[in-house]
Design an enzyme around this catalytic site. Sequence first.
Site, PDB file in Angstrom:
ATOM      1  N   SER A  47       0.815  -1.139  -0.057  1.00  5.22           N
ATOM      2  CA  SER A  47      -0.166   0.091   0.132  1.00  5.22           C
ATOM      3  C   SER A  47       0.984   1.255  -0.118  1.00  5.22           C
ATOM      4  CB  SER A  47      -0.852   0.024   1.337  1.00  5.22           C
ATOM      5  OG  SER A  47      -0.153   0.148   2.527  1.00  5.22           O
ATOM      6  N   LYS A  48       2.098   1.034   0.351  1.00  5.75           N
ATOM      7  CA  LYS A  48       2.945   2.288   0.504  1.00  5.75           C
ATOM      8  C   LYS A  48       3.501   2.809  -0.707  1.00  5.75           C
ATOM      9  CE  LYS A  48       3.274   2.085   4.999  1.00  5.75           C
ATOM     10  NZ  LYS A  48       2.799   3.282   5.851  1.00  5.75           N
ATOM     11  N   ASP A  49       3.084   2.167  -1.931  1.00  9.58           N
ATOM     12  CA  ASP A  49       3.147   3.056  -3.172  1.00  9.58           C
ATOM     13  C   ASP A  49       2.330   4.122  -3.570  1.00  9.58           C
ATOM     14  OD1 ASP A  49       4.760   0.659  -4.023  1.00  9.58           O
ATOM     15  OD2 ASP A  49       3.491   0.102  -5.527  1.00  9.58           O
TER      16      ASP A  49
END
Length: 346
Positions: A47-49
């Site tokens: 999710s850090k993208d």
Amino acid sequence: MEHKINAYNNLLELVGNTPLIKLNKITANLEGNFYAKVEGFNPGHSSKDRIALYIIEEAERRGILKKGSTIIETTSGNTGFSIAMISIIKGYECILAVSSKSSKDKIDMLRSMGAKVYVCPAHVSADDPRSYYEVAKRLHEETVGSIYINQYFNELNSEAHYKSTGPEIWNQTNGHITHLVACSGTGGTISGTAKYLKEQNPNIRVIGVDAYGSVLKKYHETGELDTKEIYPYRIEGLGKNLIPTATNFKVIDEFIKVTDEESAHTAREISRTEGLFVGYTSGAVMQAVRQLEEMGEFNEDSNVVVIFPDHGSRYMSKIYSDQWMADQGFFDSKNVEEPQKIEFVK
């Protein structure tokens, strides 16, 4: 002559729009309907993208970042990987201060993506000069032309999820979501997603998952930071020994704590039952769902969305290593797992 080719221009166009997948086997004995927002489908496998791309492109819009600039960040691994990936495509240098609690797989991946990595001791206070927070600050001060993402205290962290993850879940459930269950570390994912969803329907229950050894649950309940709550734990990217301003506690209805051991076993169980190869925090969020079921949180009309934050490949030397699990004392009389045999053909 240039022909029309149906191709993406680069990896960054693949960030977001991750699938919502119904959970079937692992939830068979639970009341309600359960769906996983599988963030491992992002190109950087987490999710850090979303936050890395959003914060970097916002810095570009403001003229803070220019080609050749250096991006510095504090990370348990996933945000660092996303920043390193984006830096390659956009032409930036990347320096990362990483917690020693991060798996060897994560650290090796960061280095393989061209990042300069500083591994900092995990079990020191946040204001200790050796902590990854303080090391990142120092590196930012020492590096001319650098920016510090500072995800724990950057409002753009939750804003990225407010503008992407929240609307995606609302649309994918056609507005029928009743519960959101998500881990809370920096708090960006749960805060931004929850803010959007509660604007659509304030009755949606938002439950944050915290670790034993973290201060978040008690702070949410009392408004006080109790340092006596702090002690070492193994789950990465979940819980905190400080209060991140990126967390909007007002949109979270409740926190529930999970153990290192149960979260590890549950992650392995998700892989074996659903075929979804997920990371440690995904096991934590699924373990929380089980505990919430025991507390009577759900009924047959519940439509529960859980966020699986990253991919299991980040944890090959940890929860998917039988040796690591044994070293932690996680294989006991309650949790004995028979390893699959390897047959060598001669």
